[in-house]
Design a protein around this motif. Structure first.
Motif, PDB file in Angstrom:
ATOM      1  N   ARG A 149       0.844  -1.192   0.000  1.00 52.25           N
ATOM      2  CA  ARG A 149       0.000   0.000   0.000  1.00 52.25           C
ATOM      3  C   ARG A 149       0.879   1.242   0.000  1.00 52.25           C
ATOM      4  NH1 ARG A 149      -4.512   1.847   4.370  1.00 52.25           N
ATOM      5  NH2 ARG A 149      -5.097   3.723   3.262  1.00 52.25           N
ATOM      6  N   SER A 150       0.571   2.110  -0.932  1.00 49.85           N
ATOM      7  CA  SER A 150       1.275   3.379  -1.035  1.00 49.85           C
ATOM      8  C   SER A 150       0.237   4.463  -1.292  1.00 49.85           C
ATOM      9  CB  SER A 150       2.278   3.319  -2.197  1.00 49.85           C
ATOM     10  OG  SER A 150       2.786   4.597  -2.474  1.00 49.85           O
ATOM     11  N   PRO A 151       0.317   5.592  -0.601  1.00 49.77           N
ATOM     12  CA  PRO A 151      -0.689   6.647  -0.796  1.00 49.77           C
ATOM     13  C   PRO A 151      -0.805   7.107  -2.249  1.00 49.77           C
ATOM     14  CG  PRO A 151       0.681   7.143   1.096  1.00 49.77           C
ATOM     15  CD  PRO A 151       1.281   5.947   0.432  1.00 49.77           C
ATOM     16  N   GLU A 152       0.309   7.080  -2.982  1.00 45.80           N
ATOM     17  CA  GLU A 152       0.289   7.537  -4.373  1.00 45.80           C
ATOM     18  C   GLU A 152      -0.435   6.579  -5.312  1.00 45.80           C
ATOM     19  OE1 GLU A 152       3.628   6.977  -2.981  1.00 45.80           O
ATOM     20  OE2 GLU A 152       3.339   8.859  -1.938  1.00 45.80           O
ATOM     21  N   SER A 193      13.304  -3.239  -3.395  1.00 47.61           N
ATOM     22  CA  SER A 193      12.172  -2.342  -3.655  1.00 47.61           C
ATOM     23  C   SER A 193      12.001  -1.327  -2.538  1.00 47.61           C
ATOM     24  CB  SER A 193      10.882  -3.148  -3.815  1.00 47.61           C
ATOM     25  OG  SER A 193      11.010  -4.108  -4.830  1.00 47.61           O
ATOM     26  N   LEU A 194      11.961  -1.808  -1.297  1.00 46.39           N
ATOM     27  CA  LEU A 194      11.795  -0.901  -0.157  1.00 46.39           C
ATOM     28  C   LEU A 194      13.002   0.019   0.003  1.00 46.39           C
ATOM     29  CD1 LEU A 194      10.071  -3.267   2.424  1.00 46.39           C
ATOM     30  CD2 LEU A 194       9.026  -1.571   0.904  1.00 46.39           C
ATOM     31  N   ALA A 195      14.180  -0.496  -0.280  1.00 43.12           N
ATOM     32  CA  ALA A 195      15.381   0.346  -0.208  1.00 43.12           C
ATOM     33  C   ALA A 195      15.289   1.475  -1.233  1.00 43.12           C
ATOM     34  CB  ALA A 195      16.630  -0.499  -0.446  1.00 43.12           C
ATOM     35  N   TRP A 251      10.790  -3.575  -7.604  1.00 45.12           N
ATOM     36  CA  TRP A 251       9.549  -3.427  -8.362  1.00 45.12           C
ATOM     37  C   TRP A 251       8.960  -2.032  -8.166  1.00 45.12           C
ATOM     38  CZ3 TRP A 251       6.718  -2.162  -4.303  1.00 45.12           C
ATOM     39  CH2 TRP A 251       6.816  -2.887  -3.124  1.00 45.12           C
ATOM     40  N   ALA A 252       9.732  -1.101  -7.648  1.00 46.20           N
ATOM     41  CA  ALA A 252       9.227   0.249  -7.381  1.00 46.20           C
ATOM     42  C   ALA A 252       8.681   0.917  -8.643  1.00 46.20           C
ATOM     43  CB  ALA A 252      10.328   1.106  -6.752  1.00 46.20           C
ATOM     44  N   HIS A 253       9.223   0.581  -9.800  1.00 45.31           N
ATOM     45  CA  HIS A 253       8.740   1.166 -11.060  1.00 45.31           C
ATOM     46  C   HIS A 253       7.272   0.831 -11.319  1.00 45.31           C
ATOM     47  CE1 HIS A 253       8.940  -2.687 -13.336  1.00 45.31           C
ATOM     48  NE2 HIS A 253       9.864  -2.957 -12.425  1.00 45.31           N
ATOM     49  N   LEU A 254       6.768  -0.243 -10.710  1.00 44.09           N
ATOM     50  CA  LEU A 254       5.363  -0.619 -10.898  1.00 44.09           C
ATOM     51  C   LEU A 254       4.415   0.367 -10.220  1.00 44.09           C
ATOM     52  CD1 LEU A 254       5.642  -4.472 -10.347  1.00 44.09           C
ATOM     53  CD2 LEU A 254       5.348  -3.268 -12.532  1.00 44.09           C
ATOM     54  N   GLU A 288       3.427  -2.149 -16.440  1.00 48.36           N
ATOM     55  CA  GLU A 288       4.752  -2.623 -16.837  1.00 48.36           C
ATOM     56  C   GLU A 288       4.965  -4.077 -16.437  1.00 48.36           C
ATOM     57  OE1 GLU A 288       8.339  -0.526 -15.966  1.00 48.36           O
ATOM     58  OE2 GLU A 288       7.382   1.422 -16.243  1.00 48.36           O
ATOM     59  N   VAL A 289       5.869  -4.714 -17.129  1.00 50.96           N
ATOM     60  CA  VAL A 289       6.291  -6.069 -16.787  1.00 50.96           C
ATOM     61  C   VAL A 289       7.495  -5.951 -15.860  1.00 50.96           C
ATOM     62  CG1 VAL A 289       7.290  -8.201 -17.704  1.00 50.96           C
ATOM     63  CG2 VAL A 289       5.460  -7.041 -18.951  1.00 50.96           C
ATOM     64  N   HIS A 290       7.518  -6.766 -14.818  1.00 54.42           N
ATOM     65  CA  HIS A 290       8.655  -6.759 -13.900  1.00 54.42           C
ATOM     66  C   HIS A 290       9.577  -7.953 -14.168  1.00 54.42           C
ATOM     67  CE1 HIS A 290      11.036  -6.080 -10.342  1.00 54.42           C
ATOM     68  NE2 HIS A 290      10.729  -7.268  -9.880  1.00 54.42           N
ATOM     69  N   LYS A 291       9.003  -9.135 -14.194  1.00 54.15           N
ATOM     70  CA  LYS A 291       9.746 -10.367 -14.473  1.00 54.15           C
ATOM     71  C   LYS A 291       8.892 -11.252 -15.362  1.00 54.15           C
ATOM     72  CE  LYS A 291      12.415 -10.737 -10.219  1.00 54.15           C
ATOM     73  NZ  LYS A 291      12.728 -11.548  -9.057  1.00 54.15           N
TER      74      LYS A 291
END
Length: 179
Positions: free
Chosen positions: A4-7, A25-27, A46-49, A55-58
């Motif tokens: 969960r992210s506010p954005e 990701s968290l780093a 996976w932050a880009h997601l 987007e595809v991650h893996k």
């Protein structure tokens, strides 16, 4: 996985991610640099997601899961009754299940475990499983499992089984080499 992210309130992704991706990701989200060339980290951020959930991650995620004999049994006839390997030394595992999960398939091979070499014996398989997730609702893991992992379709898709088997073997061989 749930994050969960506010954005990103209300957004979902069906991208394939793994638990090993959590630390990088968290780093990244915290602004802490992670140098994958220096640090011993297997995951990818996976932050880009969060910016683009489409987007595809893996292309695939891999798992392994040991199986142990039920109390008092050492026969492969008992495979369907095997238990999880709680408090069992790795040298005493009976079989190791190796799985690959792609956007369409979950494929698993149950290889006899060699406790001496700590590696699978691909020539001694207890079974293979292939589940088709073509119409899988990615937002509902309970439905995904209950509706799409009840019919083993390995016999219907031999070319896919061969391709996925090769990917599993290559991944496990790479892990053994530390890559």
């Amino acid at each position: 996985m749930l994050f969960r992210s506010p954005e990103t309130m209300g957004k979902r992704t069906s991208a394939i991610v793994e638990h090993i991706d959590m630390y990088p990701s968290l780093a990244e989200l915290a602004g802490v640099p992670v140098d994958l060339k220096v640090e011993s980290v297997d995951g990818r951020s996976w932050a880009h997601l969060l910016d683009d959930p489409t987007e595809v991650h893996k292309a695939a995620a891999f798992t392994q899961y040991p199986r142990c004999w039920p109390e008092g049994s050492t026969s492969s006839e008992a495979f369907t009754h095997m238990a999880r390997c709680a408090h069992v030394d790795m040298t005493d595992f009976a079989y190791m299940g190796y799985s690959i999960r792609t956007s369409r398939w979950r494929y698993t091979e149950w290889a006899r475990w060699n406790g001496t070499t700590m590696s699978p014996d691909w020539s001694d398989l207890a079974g293979i499983e292939l589940y088709d997730h073509t119409d899988d609702p990615p937002h509902d893991s309970k439905v995904s499992f209950e509706q799409f992992e009840n019919k083993n379709v390995a016999d219907l898709f031999p070319d896919d089984v061969n391709e996925l088997s090769n990917q599993v073997h290559e991944f496990v061989a790479g892990e053994a080499l530390g890559s």
